[in-house]
Write a protein that holds these residues in place. Sequence first.
Motif, PDB file in Angstrom:
ATOM      1  N   THR A   1       0.861  -1.276   0.116  1.00  0.00           N
ATOM      2  CA  THR A   1       0.080  -0.050  -0.013  1.00  0.00           C
ATOM      3  C   THR A   1       0.936   1.387  -0.193  1.00  0.00           C
ATOM      4  O   THR A   1       2.090   1.244   0.049  1.00  0.00           O
TER       5      THR A   1
ATOM      6  N   ASP B   1      -3.674   2.202  -8.535  1.00  0.00           N
ATOM      7  CA  ASP B   1      -4.385   2.798  -7.643  1.00  0.00           C
ATOM      8  C   ASP B   1      -4.955   1.825  -6.775  1.00  0.00           C
ATOM      9  O   ASP B   1      -5.702   2.314  -5.641  1.00  0.00           O
ATOM     10  N   TYR B   2      -5.185   0.599  -7.065  1.00  0.00           N
ATOM     11  CA  TYR B   2      -5.752  -0.415  -6.382  1.00  0.00           C
ATOM     12  C   TYR B   2      -4.993  -1.348  -5.753  1.00  0.00           C
ATOM     13  O   TYR B   2      -4.031  -1.868  -6.487  1.00  0.00           O
ATOM     14  N   TYR B   3      -5.401  -2.096  -4.676  1.00  0.00           N
ATOM     15  CA  TYR B   3      -4.291  -2.725  -3.852  1.00  0.00           C
ATOM     16  C   TYR B   3      -4.813  -4.252  -4.193  1.00  0.00           C
ATOM     17  O   TYR B   3      -5.530  -4.770  -3.248  1.00  0.00           O
ATOM     18  N   VAL B   4      -4.570  -4.541  -5.502  1.00  0.00           N
ATOM     19  CA  VAL B   4      -4.978  -5.876  -5.983  1.00  0.00           C
ATOM     20  C   VAL B   4      -4.035  -6.570  -6.637  1.00  0.00           C
ATOM     21  O   VAL B   4      -2.949  -6.336  -6.687  1.00  0.00           O
TER      22      VAL B   4
ATOM     23  N   LEU C   1      -5.283  -4.312 -13.674  1.00  0.00           N
ATOM     24  CA  LEU C   1      -5.859  -3.031 -12.842  1.00  0.00           C
ATOM     25  C   LEU C   1      -4.431  -2.245 -12.539  1.00  0.00           C
ATOM     26  O   LEU C   1      -4.592  -0.918 -11.868  1.00  0.00           O
ATOM     27  N   TYR C   2      -3.549  -2.479 -13.286  1.00  0.00           N
ATOM     28  CA  TYR C   2      -2.200  -1.770 -12.964  1.00  0.00           C
ATOM     29  C   TYR C   2      -1.664  -0.929 -14.213  1.00  0.00           C
ATOM     30  O   TYR C   2      -1.439  -1.806 -15.096  1.00  0.00           O
TER      31      TYR C   2
END
Length: 122
Positions: free
Chosen positions: A52, A100-103, A108-109
Amino acid sequence: QVQLVESGGGLVQTGDSLRLSCAASGGTFSSRVMAWFRQAPGKEREFVAAITLSGGSTRYADSAKGRFTISRDNAKSTAYLQMDSLKPEDTGVYYCAAGDYYVATTTLYPYWGRGTQVTVSS
């Protein structure tokens, strides 16, 4: 535009350690989730670890738990992946990603480095 450059890969033997670095430029590093993925020959790119914004939380693929450690230094705009007890199945190109997302999902990157090769011999 965020630019990411990986370094630290190489050829090592089973049981050895490597520390990968990902230097970021452009944008605000501390506002991005950072992650590491890897891709073995003939296989799809897979999630390794993510961290994060402040570094307070981390997550790992099952294959990395207990052996790999992701970290970041926001003052240096750099993320790291410490890899210990390396195995031949860890061989592949390791990519740094920012988003933007912790995935654990590659799509999503939006920002990616070109990768660094890690080869673990038996």
